[in-house]
Write a protein that holds these residues in place. Structure first.
Motif, PDB file in Angstrom:
ATOM      1  N   LEU A  58       0.816  -1.211   0.000  1.00  0.00           N
ATOM      2  CA  LEU A  58       0.000   0.000   0.000  1.00  0.00           C
ATOM      3  C   LEU A  58       0.850   1.263   0.000  1.00  0.00           C
ATOM      4  O   LEU A  58       0.454   2.286  -0.557  1.00  0.00           O
ATOM      5  CB  LEU A  58      -0.903   0.009   1.251  1.00  0.00           C
ATOM      6  CG  LEU A  58      -1.865  -1.173   1.407  1.00  0.00           C
ATOM      7  CD1 LEU A  58      -2.590  -1.071   2.743  1.00  0.00           C
ATOM      8  CD2 LEU A  58      -2.869  -1.205   0.256  1.00  0.00           C
ATOM      9  N   LEU A  59       2.012   1.191   0.652  1.00  0.00           N
ATOM     10  CA  LEU A  59       2.861   2.374   0.737  1.00  0.00           C
ATOM     11  C   LEU A  59       3.675   2.545  -0.547  1.00  0.00           C
ATOM     12  O   LEU A  59       3.998   1.576  -1.226  1.00  0.00           O
ATOM     13  CB  LEU A  59       3.798   2.244   1.935  1.00  0.00           C
ATOM     14  CG  LEU A  59       3.103   2.084   3.298  1.00  0.00           C
ATOM     15  CD1 LEU A  59       4.138   1.980   4.403  1.00  0.00           C
ATOM     16  CD2 LEU A  59       2.160   3.232   3.573  1.00  0.00           C
ATOM     17  N   PRO A  60       4.039   3.787  -0.849  1.00  0.00           N
ATOM     18  CA  PRO A  60       4.701   4.073  -2.135  1.00  0.00           C
ATOM     19  C   PRO A  60       6.193   3.788  -2.122  1.00  0.00           C
ATOM     20  O   PRO A  60       6.962   4.513  -2.740  1.00  0.00           O
ATOM     21  CB  PRO A  60       4.434   5.569  -2.309  1.00  0.00           C
ATOM     22  CG  PRO A  60       4.378   6.103  -0.921  1.00  0.00           C
ATOM     23  CD  PRO A  60       3.754   5.014  -0.090  1.00  0.00           C
ATOM     24  N   GLU A  61       6.630   2.721  -1.418  1.00  0.00           N
ATOM     25  CA  GLU A  61       8.063   2.463  -1.314  1.00  0.00           C
ATOM     26  C   GLU A  61       8.683   2.112  -2.668  1.00  0.00           C
ATOM     27  O   GLU A  61       9.714   2.658  -3.053  1.00  0.00           O
ATOM     28  CB  GLU A  61       8.327   1.335  -0.320  1.00  0.00           C
ATOM     29  CG  GLU A  61       9.824   1.045  -0.169  1.00  0.00           C
ATOM     30  CD  GLU A  61      10.091  -0.125   0.750  1.00  0.00           C
ATOM     31  OE1 GLU A  61      11.220  -0.241   1.231  1.00  0.00           O
ATOM     32  OE2 GLU A  61       9.176  -0.931   0.967  1.00  0.00           O
ATOM     33  N   ARG A  62       8.057   1.212  -3.404  1.00  0.00           N
ATOM     34  CA  ARG A  62       8.616   0.822  -4.703  1.00  0.00           C
ATOM     35  C   ARG A  62       8.669   2.017  -5.635  1.00  0.00           C
ATOM     36  O   ARG A  62       9.621   2.192  -6.399  1.00  0.00           O
ATOM     37  CB  ARG A  62       7.782  -0.308  -5.316  1.00  0.00           C
ATOM     38  CG  ARG A  62       7.864  -1.620  -4.541  1.00  0.00           C
ATOM     39  CD  ARG A  62       7.041  -2.707  -5.211  1.00  0.00           C
ATOM     40  NE  ARG A  62       7.605  -3.074  -6.501  1.00  0.00           N
ATOM     41  CZ  ARG A  62       8.564  -3.974  -6.672  1.00  0.00           C
ATOM     42  NH1 ARG A  62       9.064  -4.594  -5.629  1.00  0.00           N
ATOM     43  NH2 ARG A  62       9.011  -4.263  -7.868  1.00  0.00           N
ATOM     44  N   SER A  63       7.633   2.836  -5.561  1.00  0.00           N
ATOM     45  CA  SER A  63       7.604   4.032  -6.393  1.00  0.00           C
ATOM     46  C   SER A  63       8.756   4.972  -6.041  1.00  0.00           C
ATOM     47  O   SER A  63       9.413   5.539  -6.931  1.00  0.00           O
ATOM     48  CB  SER A  63       6.268   4.759  -6.217  1.00  0.00           C
ATOM     49  OG  SER A  63       6.268   5.980  -6.923  1.00  0.00           O
ATOM     50  N   LEU A  64       9.045   5.135  -4.729  1.00  0.00           N
ATOM     51  CA  LEU A  64      10.137   6.000  -4.302  1.00  0.00           C
ATOM     52  C   LEU A  64      11.479   5.465  -4.779  1.00  0.00           C
ATOM     53  O   LEU A  64      12.336   6.223  -5.262  1.00  0.00           O
ATOM     54  CB  LEU A  64      10.133   6.116  -2.775  1.00  0.00           C
ATOM     55  CG  LEU A  64       9.028   6.969  -2.150  1.00  0.00           C
ATOM     56  CD1 LEU A  64       9.054   6.837  -0.631  1.00  0.00           C
ATOM     57  CD2 LEU A  64       9.163   8.421  -2.562  1.00  0.00           C
ATOM     58  N   ARG A  65      11.665   4.152  -4.674  1.00  0.00           N
ATOM     59  CA  ARG A  65      12.925   3.553  -5.110  1.00  0.00           C
ATOM     60  C   ARG A  65      13.145   3.768  -6.611  1.00  0.00           C
ATOM     61  O   ARG A  65      14.237   4.124  -7.048  1.00  0.00           O
ATOM     62  CB  ARG A  65      12.934   2.055  -4.800  1.00  0.00           C
ATOM     63  CG  ARG A  65      13.058   1.748  -3.313  1.00  0.00           C
ATOM     64  CD  ARG A  65      13.103   0.246  -3.063  1.00  0.00           C
ATOM     65  NE  ARG A  65      13.237  -0.047  -1.640  1.00  0.00           N
ATOM     66  CZ  ARG A  65      14.391  -0.043  -0.989  1.00  0.00           C
ATOM     67  NH1 ARG A  65      15.510   0.204  -1.637  1.00  0.00           N
ATOM     68  NH2 ARG A  65      14.423  -0.305   0.305  1.00  0.00           N
ATOM     69  N   SER A  70      15.768   6.504 -11.082  1.00  0.00           N
ATOM     70  CA  SER A  70      15.621   7.070 -12.424  1.00  0.00           C
ATOM     71  C   SER A  70      15.976   8.545 -12.506  1.00  0.00           C
ATOM     72  O   SER A  70      16.341   9.043 -13.582  1.00  0.00           O
ATOM     73  CB  SER A  70      14.176   6.887 -12.913  1.00  0.00           C
ATOM     74  OG  SER A  70      13.275   7.609 -12.071  1.00  0.00           O
ATOM     75  N   ASP A  71      15.872   9.273 -11.375  1.00  0.00           N
ATOM     76  CA  ASP A  71      15.996  10.726 -11.469  1.00  0.00           C
ATOM     77  C   ASP A  71      16.972  11.304 -10.447  1.00  0.00           C
ATOM     78  O   ASP A  71      16.908  12.484 -10.133  1.00  0.00           O
ATOM     79  CB  ASP A  71      14.613  11.370 -11.293  1.00  0.00           C
ATOM     80  CG  ASP A  71      14.522  12.735 -11.945  1.00  0.00           C
ATOM     81  OD1 ASP A  71      15.199  12.934 -12.978  1.00  0.00           O
ATOM     82  OD2 ASP A  71      13.784  13.593 -11.429  1.00  0.00           O
ATOM     83  N   MET A 102      22.617   4.762  -1.454  1.00  0.00           N
ATOM     84  CA  MET A 102      22.597   6.198  -1.171  1.00  0.00           C
ATOM     85  C   MET A 102      22.482   6.964  -2.483  1.00  0.00           C
ATOM     86  O   MET A 102      23.138   6.624  -3.477  1.00  0.00           O
ATOM     87  CB  MET A 102      23.872   6.599  -0.420  1.00  0.00           C
ATOM     88  CG  MET A 102      23.946   8.037   0.024  1.00  0.00           C
ATOM     89  SD  MET A 102      25.448   8.308   1.035  1.00  0.00           S
ATOM     90  CE  MET A 102      25.286  10.031   1.436  1.00  0.00           C
ATOM     91  N   TYR A 103      21.636   8.002  -2.496  1.00  0.00           N
ATOM     92  CA  TYR A 103      21.401   8.791  -3.699  1.00  0.00           C
ATOM     93  C   TYR A 103      21.597  10.275  -3.406  1.00  0.00           C
ATOM     94  O   TYR A 103      21.327  10.745  -2.290  1.00  0.00           O
ATOM     95  CB  TYR A 103      19.977   8.577  -4.217  1.00  0.00           C
ATOM     96  CG  TYR A 103      19.694   7.187  -4.734  1.00  0.00           C
ATOM     97  CD1 TYR A 103      19.911   6.861  -6.069  1.00  0.00           C
ATOM     98  CD2 TYR A 103      19.218   6.196  -3.883  1.00  0.00           C
ATOM     99  CE1 TYR A 103      19.660   5.585  -6.544  1.00  0.00           C
ATOM    100  CE2 TYR A 103      18.961   4.914  -4.343  1.00  0.00           C
ATOM    101  CZ  TYR A 103      19.181   4.616  -5.680  1.00  0.00           C
ATOM    102  OH  TYR A 103      18.929   3.347  -6.151  1.00  0.00           O
ATOM    103  N   VAL A 104      22.050  10.992  -4.408  1.00  0.00           N
ATOM    104  CA  VAL A 104      22.103  12.449  -4.363  1.00  0.00           C
ATOM    105  C   VAL A 104      21.048  12.963  -5.332  1.00  0.00           C
ATOM    106  O   VAL A 104      21.040  12.589  -6.513  1.00  0.00           O
ATOM    107  CB  VAL A 104      23.494  12.987  -4.768  1.00  0.00           C
ATOM    108  CG1 VAL A 104      23.474  14.523  -4.815  1.00  0.00           C
ATOM    109  CG2 VAL A 104      24.564  12.500  -3.801  1.00  0.00           C
ATOM    110  N   THR A 105      20.148  13.793  -4.831  1.00  0.00           N
ATOM    111  CA  THR A 105      19.070  14.305  -5.661  1.00  0.00           C
ATOM    112  C   THR A 105      19.168  15.817  -5.781  1.00  0.00           C
ATOM    113  O   THR A 105      19.574  16.497  -4.828  1.00  0.00           O
ATOM    114  CB  THR A 105      17.689  13.902  -5.090  1.00  0.00           C
ATOM    115  OG1 THR A 105      16.659  14.255  -6.009  1.00  0.00           O
ATOM    116  CG2 THR A 105      17.412  14.584  -3.758  1.00  0.00           C
TER     117      THR A 105
END
Length: 374
Positions: A58-65, A70-71, A102-105
């Motif tokens: 239900l939580l947007p975890e996969r979407s966040l990953r 991708s961005d 770890m990501y830099v956005t």
């Protein structure tokens, strides 16, 4: 850096300076008592992990990953290599076996977070990377690794989801009230968890002044030559002690919508912990181990949390906290101070030698020009 300058993978690294490592350290070692009691209780709940994993659909975890993959730019040996080294080093010092991605956005707002249900991921913004120097950034990376070790990423993800949900159901009066009640409670817990993670950052960086500078820059920007850590800490003392009951209420209203404590408050709390016996014991190698977590008493954790809150109230200079302490201690002049109004809490109770018995000539109890009785 680490004891021997070598990562478990065999990668050679040259330490910038010698720092202690904490094999098998439990997050209980650095967690704020209020944060620790909540986490211990949740960990003891039968089936709690199963329920939260069920929520992952239900939580947007996969979407966040997928969004960050991708961005944003994933930190590695080939991208933001200095951050990659800091991440490996932080995980080595706190003995976190699995290094989180770890990501830099791209975002000019300085920020960092650790989210995820199944596996935590760390995200830092370009604004933060550009703002902090190496040692300040090391404390931030350690802060986020501390979140991962404590399991905070799970609740952070739930908080993000519920905050978004609250906006979507804002048109439903009862639905919004119910969600916002949960969000408010989670925010109160998360503010305490930030104090815990600040301590983890100090254990990793082992440079209190760098941690202080980082918090100061988060408040005032990159003009370090225009700022002073000691003066910044004086702000925290003035914030806590200044004003009257009205200011105390405004402080509460200001902090309620926030997920993080104010920067001056965090700096003062971290300095207090750094000077404590608890911190010194950890640095001396005496700390709870993860292998002992299963034997932790929920009751003991709640008692520690209650004692911590009681100590904060007793030691606080805030007028509202003084009132709470007076109520608990049965202060003799409490009624008179309440009668005189909020301004009565700006100063100490009148002396017993006062011939007027502490009567305020402005309170309407007798003529203002009547001289005291001989």
């Amino acid at each position: 850096m680490s004891d021997d300058g070598r990562e478990r993978t065999g990668q050679e690294r040259v330490p910038s300076r010698q720092r202690r490592r904490f094999p098998g350290i439990s997050s209980r070692a650095y967690e704020h008592p209020a944060d620790r009691s909540a986490l211990v209780a949740l960990r003891k709940l039968s089936g709690f992990d199963t329920v939260f994993k069920a929520l992952s659909g239900l939580l947007p975890e996969r979407s966040l990953r997928l969004l960050f993959l991708s961005d944003s730019v994933r930190v590695s040996e080939r991208q933001f290599a200095h951050l990659h080294t800091m991440l490996l080093d932080a995980c080595y010092i706190l003995d976190l076996e699995k290094v989180p991605p770890m990501y830099v956005t791209q975002d000019p707002q300085p920020n960092a977070m650790c989210i995820g249900l199944d596996e935590p991921i760390i995200v830092v913004t370009t604004g933060l990377v550009e703002l902090l120097d190496e040692e300040e950034m090391r404390a931030v990376v350690g802060h986020e690794v501390g979140h991962a070790l404590s399991g905070h990423s799970v609740y952070r993800t739930v908080l993000l989801f519920l905050t978004t949900l609250a906006l979507k159901v804002a048109w439903i009066p009862l639905g919004n009230l119910a969600v916002m009640a949960i969000v408010t409670a989670l925010r109160e817990w998360f503010r305490k968890s930030e104090l815990s993670a600040d301590r983890a950052g100090l254990l990793v960086g082992q440079d209190l002044r760098a941690s202080m500078r980082g918090l100061m820059k988060m408040a005032g920007g990159n003009h370090l030559h225009e700022m002073n850590v000691d003066a910044f800490l004086e702000q925290a003392e003035e914030y806590e002690a200044g004003g009257d009951l009205r200011d105390s209420v405004l402080k509460i209203l200001n902090v309620l919508p926030r997920s993080h404590p104010f920067a001056t408050v965090r700096a003062a709390e971290l300095k207090k912990w750094a000077e404590s016996r608890d911190h010194q014991r950890i640095m001396d190698g005496h700390y709870p181990r993860r292998s002992e977590d299963k034997d932790t008493s929920v009751g003991d954790s709640f008692r520690e949390s209650a004692a911590s809150y009681a100590g904060d109230v007793k030691d606080s200079k805030d007028p509202l906290m003084k009132l709470v302490s007076d109520l608990a201690g049965g202060a003799g002049d409490l009624g008179g101070r309440v009668r005189r109004g909020f301004d009565g809490f700006r100063s100490a109770p009148p002396s017993k030698d006062d011939p007027r018995g502490g009567q305020d000539p402005q309170d309407g109890e007798g003529p203002r020009d009547t001289p005291p009785a001989p």
